[in-house]
Design a protein around this motif. Structure first.
Motif, short mmCIF file in Angstrom:
data_model
loop_
_atom_site.label_atom_id
_atom_site.label_comp_id
_atom_site.label_asym_id
_atom_site.label_seq_id
_atom_site.Cartn_x
_atom_site.Cartn_y
_atom_site.Cartn_z
N ASP A 218 0.81 -1.22 0.00
CA ASP A 218 0.00 0.00 0.00
C ASP A 218 0.84 1.27 0.00
O ASP A 218 0.37 2.34 0.41
N LEU A 219 2.08 1.18 -0.46
CA LEU A 219 2.99 2.32 -0.45
C LEU A 219 2.42 3.49 -1.25
O LEU A 219 2.50 4.65 -0.83
N ALA A 220 1.82 3.22 -2.40
CA ALA A 220 1.26 4.29 -3.24
C ALA A 220 0.14 5.02 -2.52
O ALA A 220 -0.01 6.25 -2.65
N ASP A 221 -0.68 4.28 -1.75
CA ASP A 221 -1.77 4.91 -1.00
C ASP A 221 -1.22 5.84 0.07
O ASP A 221 -1.74 6.95 0.29
N LYS A 222 -0.15 5.41 0.76
CA LYS A 222 0.46 6.25 1.79
C LYS A 222 1.04 7.52 1.17
O LYS A 222 0.90 8.62 1.72
N GLN A 223 1.70 7.38 0.03
CA GLN A 223 2.27 8.54 -0.63
C GLN A 223 1.18 9.52 -1.06
O GLN A 223 1.32 10.74 -0.94
N ARG A 224 0.07 8.98 -1.56
CA ARG A 224 -1.03 9.83 -1.99
C ARG A 224 -1.58 10.64 -0.82
O ARG A 224 -1.88 11.84 -0.96
N GLU A 225 -1.73 10.02 0.34
CA GLU A 225 -2.22 10.72 1.52
C GLU A 225 -1.28 11.85 1.93
O GLU A 225 -1.72 12.95 2.29
N LEU A 226 0.02 11.57 1.89
CA LEU A 226 1.01 12.59 2.26
C LEU A 226 0.98 13.76 1.28
O LEU A 226 1.07 14.93 1.69
N LEU A 227 0.87 13.47 -0.01
CA LEU A 227 0.81 14.53 -1.01
C LEU A 227 -0.45 15.36 -0.84
O LEU A 227 -0.42 16.60 -0.92
N GLN A 228 -1.57 14.71 -0.61
CA GLN A 228 -2.83 15.43 -0.40
C GLN A 228 -2.71 16.39 0.78
O GLN A 228 -3.11 17.56 0.70
N SER A 229 -2.16 15.91 1.89
CA SER A 229 -1.99 16.75 3.08
C SER A 229 -1.08 17.94 2.80
O SER A 229 -1.37 19.06 3.22
#
Length: 456
Positions: free
Chosen positions: A40-51
């Motif tokens: 789920d690395l891509a999902d974690k990165q997406r959350e960080l970018l959104q924030s």
């Protein structure tokens, strides 16, 4: 005993330091080690970018005016980043740095820092403790792939900080040795005649790894190569940082020191962006950053497998965010995964600086690495630097090996074939000084690509 000192650092000094300062480097390192192969690395990165993007439009003057809504960021932060956010040049950030400061981070939490100024005027910026810890954790994760831990004894082929006086430098060296198990061998005064002393010191000190600029490590390796059978240490890795590491240099380190070369890719104003593993893959620190490859003239994204200038978005930087920041590096994203099994995205190569993109035949862009491929194998060349002043003029400075003379016929026909429209002047010099930061740059373009014809 080295093992006792290592154990003391890892089980006493390092934990005590973390407790006293409230650091979380070890916890962050453990989290990064777990996420290196996480599905789920891509999902974690997406959350960080959104924030990060939401913080930027809410709290950062430079980004408040972006033509984008919070709903659009939440729906597709990657599209917003790549299609709405403009690239950021170092000069633009340097001239308007205050506009990138977040009003959500108190001034008391800002940590001042600056780059070494290897490409001109240093860039001054702010960090937070969370950033510093995230950068350190990324380094320790990469080192852990080679069996290197917090207390592993290291020999740094490095220079003394120029901003410190002699007494401060001496105190710093003592702290490095006692608290971090590091010794420093000056990169500014490596002499072939001192090879026996280097051998004695390395055998006595018994480091687990070497760490330094690629050029400094290369100089040391060349000095020690005739005496390599006298080395009595088994290194875990030779760790190259801050400069492009060529396959020839990696092979030299393996030959002389009998261990793999680890490539640390990062920048003081962007953190540890990638680390190579023992299988050779250069893994991007995707939990901390997003790397894009862009056309060097249009800044449009290019596909994986195609070389481009790198735009960096630091996902940990909420104090002075720099979205799509152009460090000036040229690289290529990999199309295939690494054989080690880690799910982190890969850089297939780091070609070097953007201003090492030279102008060749009919305006074609040629990376300076090609000049390295021509000159490095020549036995009479110790070091070199190619400067293209204009598309029509250039200077090639060469430091010959002791007792050797330069033979232009060995390289000029091939060089003129690459640059048929450029008049190349050859100079024999005693030395080529490094930049102020200590880095050595061997190919430099002194004019912007926008001024040359047919560069697209």
């Amino acid at each position: 005993m080295p093992s006792l000192h290592k154990a003391m650092i890892e089980h006493l000094l390092y934990p005590a330091m973390e407790l006293r300062k409230g650091n979380r480097v070890r916890a962050k390192t453990a989290a990064l080690q777990a996420s290196a192969s996480a599905p789920d690395l891509a999902d974690k990165q997406r959350e960080l970018l959104q924030s990060l993007l939401l913080d930027c439009i809410r709290h950062v003057p430079a980004y408040r005016g972006l033509p984008v809504s919070e709903e659009e960021i939440k729906a597709d932060p990657y599209r917003v980043l790549t299609r709405v956010v403009p690239v950021l040049h170092k000069a633009d950030f340097r001239d308007h740095a205050d506009e990138f400061l977040s009003d959500a981070v108190p001034a008391a939490q800002r940590i001042a820092n600056c780059t070494g100024g290897s490409t001109g005027e240093p860039v001054h910026f702010y960090m937070t403790r969370d950033q510093v810890e995230s950068y350190e954790a990324a380094r320790w994760r990469g080192l852990s792939w080679f069996g290197i831990t917090y207390g592993s004894r290291s020999l740094m082929v490095w220079g003394n900080p120029v901003e410190l006086n002699a007494n401060q430098q001496r105190k710093q060296r003592m702290r490095e040795q006692l608290l971090k198990n590091r010794r420093i061998l000056s990169a500014y005064d490596l002499r072939p005649e001192d090879a026996p002393e280097y051998i004695r010191f390395i055998n006595s000190y018994r480091p687990e790894y070497l760490y330094g600029y690629a050029t400094a490590l290369t100089a040391l390796a060349h000095i020690l190569e005739p005496h390599r059978d006298q080395l009595r240490v088994k290194l875990k890795a030779v760790v190259s940082t801050s400069e492009t590491l060529s396959p020839e240099q990696a092979a030299l380190f393996s030959r002389v020191f009998g261990c793999p070369a680890a490539n640390e890719y990062g920048a003081r104003d962007a953190g540890i962006l990638g680390y190579s593993c023992p299988c050779g893959g250069l893994h991007i620190t995707a939990e901390n950053c997003i790397l894009e490859t862009l056309d060097p003239v249009t800044y449009e994204p290019v596909p994986a497998g195609q070389s481009g200038v790198l735009a960096i978005t630091d996902l940990t930087n909420h104090v002075q965010p720099r979205l799509r920041y152009l460090l000036g590096d040229v690289g290529t994203l990999s199309e295939t995964p690494c054989s080690c099994g880690r799910t982190l995205p890969l850089l297939s190569s780091i070609e070097g600086r953007e201003d090492a993109l030279l102008v060749g035949k009919a305006g074609a862009l040629v990376h300076g690495n090609l000049i390295g491929q021509l000159l490095r194998p020549l036995s009479f060349v110790r070091s070199f630097q190619f400067r293209q002043h204009t598309p029509q003029t250039a200077t090639l400075a060469i430091v010959p090996m002791p007792g050797e003379s330069i033979d232009p016929t060995a390289f000029m026909p091939a060089l003129q074939g690459i640059f048929p429209d450029t008049e190349i002047m050859i100079k024999t010099v005693d030395q080529i000084p490094p930049a102020a930061s200590g880095k050595m740059r061997y190919a430099i373009r002194e004019f912007p690509l926008s001024t040359q014809e047919g560069g697209k």
